[in-house]
Write a protein that holds these residues in place. Sequence first.
Motif, PDB file in Angstrom:
ATOM      1  N   LEU A  43       7.451  22.870  24.804  1.00  0.00           N
ATOM      2  CA  LEU A  43       7.496  24.096  24.016  1.00  0.00           C
ATOM      3  C   LEU A  43       6.159  24.370  23.330  1.00  0.00           C
ATOM      4  N   THR A  44       5.570  23.345  22.754  1.00  0.00           N
ATOM      5  CA  THR A  44       4.286  23.561  22.059  1.00  0.00           C
ATOM      6  C   THR A  44       3.175  23.878  23.056  1.00  0.00           C
ATOM      7  N   ALA A  45       3.221  23.271  24.243  1.00  0.00           N
ATOM      8  CA  ALA A  45       2.223  23.588  25.271  1.00  0.00           C
ATOM      9  C   ALA A  45       2.326  25.042  25.718  1.00  0.00           C
ATOM     10  N   ALA A  46       3.529  25.596  25.611  1.00  0.00           N
ATOM     11  CA  ALA A  46       3.742  26.993  26.006  1.00  0.00           C
ATOM     12  C   ALA A  46       3.433  27.966  24.871  1.00  0.00           C
ATOM     13  N   GLY A  47       3.001  27.433  23.719  1.00  0.00           N
ATOM     14  CA  GLY A  47       2.587  28.307  22.627  1.00  0.00           C
ATOM     15  C   GLY A  47       3.531  28.375  21.448  1.00  0.00           C
ATOM     16  N   THR A  48       4.661  27.680  21.510  1.00  0.00           N
ATOM     17  CA  THR A  48       5.587  27.656  20.378  1.00  0.00           C
ATOM     18  C   THR A  48       5.036  26.733  19.291  1.00  0.00           C
ATOM     19  N   GLY A  49       5.117  27.149  18.054  1.00  0.00           N
ATOM     20  CA  GLY A  49       4.671  26.296  16.957  1.00  0.00           C
ATOM     21  C   GLY A  49       5.509  25.029  16.869  1.00  0.00           C
ATOM     22  N   PHE A  50       4.928  23.988  16.307  1.00  0.00           N
ATOM     23  CA  PHE A  50       5.623  22.698  16.222  1.00  0.00           C
ATOM     24  C   PHE A  50       6.947  22.813  15.474  1.00  0.00           C
ATOM     25  N   ALA A  51       6.928  23.415  14.299  1.00  0.00           N
ATOM     26  CA  ALA A  51       8.158  23.532  13.510  1.00  0.00           C
ATOM     27  C   ALA A  51       9.184  24.403  14.229  1.00  0.00           C
ATOM     28  N   ALA A  52       8.704  25.478  14.850  1.00  0.00           N
ATOM     29  CA  ALA A  52       9.612  26.356  15.584  1.00  0.00           C
ATOM     30  C   ALA A  52      10.229  25.637  16.778  1.00  0.00           C
ATOM     31  N   ALA A  53       9.456  24.774  17.421  1.00  0.00           N
ATOM     32  CA  ALA A  53       9.983  24.006  18.555  1.00  0.00           C
ATOM     33  C   ALA A  53      11.104  23.077  18.093  1.00  0.00           C
ATOM     34  N   LEU A  54      10.899  22.411  16.970  1.00  0.00           N
ATOM     35  CA  LEU A  54      11.955  21.539  16.443  1.00  0.00           C
ATOM     36  C   LEU A  54      13.212  22.339  16.143  1.00  0.00           C
ATOM     37  N   GLN A  55      13.035  23.489  15.501  1.00  0.00           N
ATOM     38  CA  GLN A  55      14.194  24.311  15.169  1.00  0.00           C
ATOM     39  C   GLN A  55      14.912  24.769  16.434  1.00  0.00           C
ATOM     40  N   GLN A  56      14.147  25.169  17.437  1.00  0.00           N
ATOM     41  CA  GLN A  56      14.742  25.640  18.689  1.00  0.00           C
ATOM     42  C   GLN A  56      15.562  24.545  19.358  1.00  0.00           C
ATOM     43  N   LEU A  57      15.165  23.298  19.132  1.00  0.00           N
ATOM     44  CA  LEU A  57      15.870  22.160  19.739  1.00  0.00           C
ATOM     45  C   LEU A  57      16.948  21.590  18.822  1.00  0.00           C
ATOM     46  N   GLY A  58      17.251  22.309  17.753  1.00  0.00           N
ATOM     47  CA  GLY A  58      18.337  21.907  16.875  1.00  0.00           C
ATOM     48  C   GLY A  58      17.983  20.806  15.890  1.00  0.00           C
ATOM     49  N   CYS A  59      16.685  20.644  15.590  1.00  0.00           N
ATOM     50  CA  CYS A  59      16.237  19.581  14.694  1.00  0.00           C
ATOM     51  C   CYS A  59      15.790  20.163  13.352  1.00  0.00           C
ATOM     52  N   VAL A  60      16.023  19.413  12.313  1.00  0.00           N
ATOM     53  CA  VAL A  60      15.524  19.772  10.992  1.00  0.00           C
ATOM     54  C   VAL A  60      14.055  19.371  10.905  1.00  0.00           C
ATOM     55  N   VAL A  61      13.236  20.202  10.269  1.00  0.00           N
ATOM     56  CA  VAL A  61      11.837  19.854  10.011  1.00  0.00           C
ATOM     57  C   VAL A  61      11.837  18.948   8.779  1.00  0.00           C
ATOM     58  N   SER A  62      11.652  17.658   9.011  1.00  0.00           N
ATOM     59  CA  SER A  62      11.919  16.652   7.975  1.00  0.00           C
ATOM     60  C   SER A  62      10.693  16.387   7.103  1.00  0.00           C
ATOM     61  N   THR A  63      10.429  17.300   6.161  1.00  0.00           N
ATOM     62  CA  THR A  63       9.304  17.076   5.251  1.00  0.00           C
ATOM     63  C   THR A  63       9.553  15.877   4.336  1.00  0.00           C
ATOM     64  N   ALA A  64      10.813  15.526   4.113  1.00  0.00           N
ATOM     65  CA  ALA A  64      11.136  14.388   3.245  1.00  0.00           C
ATOM     66  C   ALA A  64      10.830  13.048   3.896  1.00  0.00           C
ATOM     67  N   SER A  65      10.526  13.062   5.201  1.00  0.00           N
ATOM     68  CA  SER A  65      10.225  11.795   5.883  1.00  0.00           C
ATOM     69  C   SER A  65       8.797  11.347   5.647  1.00  0.00           C
ATOM     70  N   VAL A  66       7.953  12.240   5.107  1.00  0.00           N
ATOM     71  CA  VAL A  66       6.584  11.863   4.744  1.00  0.00           C
ATOM     72  C   VAL A  66       6.444  12.020   3.233  1.00  0.00           C
ATOM     73  N   TRP A  67       5.787  11.061   2.617  1.00  0.00           N
ATOM     74  CA  TRP A  67       5.661  11.101   1.164  1.00  0.00           C
ATOM     75  C   TRP A  67       4.204  10.917   0.770  1.00  0.00           C
ATOM     76  N   PRO A  68       3.688  11.746  -0.154  1.00  0.00           N
ATOM     77  CA  PRO A  68       2.274  11.657  -0.527  1.00  0.00           C
ATOM     78  C   PRO A  68       1.904  10.291  -1.093  1.00  0.00           C
ATOM     79  N   TRP A  69       0.745   9.799  -0.675  1.00  0.00           N
ATOM     80  CA  TRP A  69       0.227   8.505  -1.125  1.00  0.00           C
ATOM     81  C   TRP A  69      -1.073   8.667  -1.930  1.00  0.00           C
ATOM     82  N   SER A  70      -1.997   9.474  -1.395  1.00  0.00           N
ATOM     83  CA  SER A  70      -3.281   9.686  -2.067  1.00  0.00           C
ATOM     84  C   SER A  70      -3.897  10.978  -1.562  1.00  0.00           C
ATOM     85  N   ARG A  71      -4.919  11.421  -2.266  1.00  0.00           N
ATOM     86  CA  ARG A  71      -5.671  12.607  -1.865  1.00  0.00           C
ATOM     87  C   ARG A  71      -7.151  12.253  -1.895  1.00  0.00           C
TER      88      ARG A  71
END
Length: 292
Positions: free
Chosen positions: A122-150
């Motif tokens: 899907l992404t190779a065909a031009g679909t955005g990453f988040a949109a590809a996940l949504q299209q495949l029935g997946c939640v975009v899991s922002t909670a799976s990454v947690w800030p450590w440093s900047r």
Amino acid sequence: MALTINSDVVHTAPVPSATVMVVRDAPQGLEVLLVRRHGNSGVLGGVHVFPGGKLDAADHQVDPSSLDRLARDCALSLNEPGLDPGTALGLHVAALRETFEESGLLLGQVHRADLAQRVRELTAAGTGFAAALQQLGCVVSTASVWPWSRWITPRVPSVTNKRFDTRFFVAAAPLGQEAEHCAFEATEAVWLAPRRALERYWAGEIDLAPPQIMSLCQLGHLRTAADVMTAARSRPPVLIEPEPFDVDGVRVICYPGDPAHSVAQRVWPGPTRLAYRNQRFEAEGGLAALLG
């Protein structure tokens, strides 16, 4: 491949970026994922880094219904006054996307045999990453990454001629998924204990840039992936603005808490400066100082 020290002033603003320290529990203890960038890469060629890259415009374009957290919660976790929620959300999505692009891992996703391949198609065909996940029935899991440093690159970057404003995240490796390096951007994906990575660096077996060296020092004090995630959630991400200077022709990079740094308060235990000697960055006290 030795790093080349840059002494030119970069006048452009730092580029917003995200990188992820993916950790897992192995029989020997905690391990973190490193990918070796292609030698012809424009940034840190040949160096082992954590998966990551620049914030893309598409990272902002996320359907709120596909998210597991609100954009404002992403902003709160980054703890940056004045950062708009849309950019905060985009940085989290960039962290997820770059990890997938560079290692094939879909953070926060339950393992499905065909999922990674479907996302790639899907992404190779031009679909955005988040949109590809949504299209495949997946939640975009922002909670799976947690800030450590900047990390904000100084105006005289030492190991590149570009500036970045990089948010370092941590994430637990998804069960059942195998890391595979991107053939276009990297030549290896390897799991290493943080202390072992530093030992291999000291032995000349791999190259590391200063942010990776100092981050591995911190991970080396933790025992499990759960410890890493707990540590990240227990405090706001630390701000690190390295301050470089030259002494007798030797590039030195100091960090908060160092006597030469403008910020007197330490943000971590261990070394507060690195010096470029023997074609690598070394801490005062050598490997023992890095291992703490």
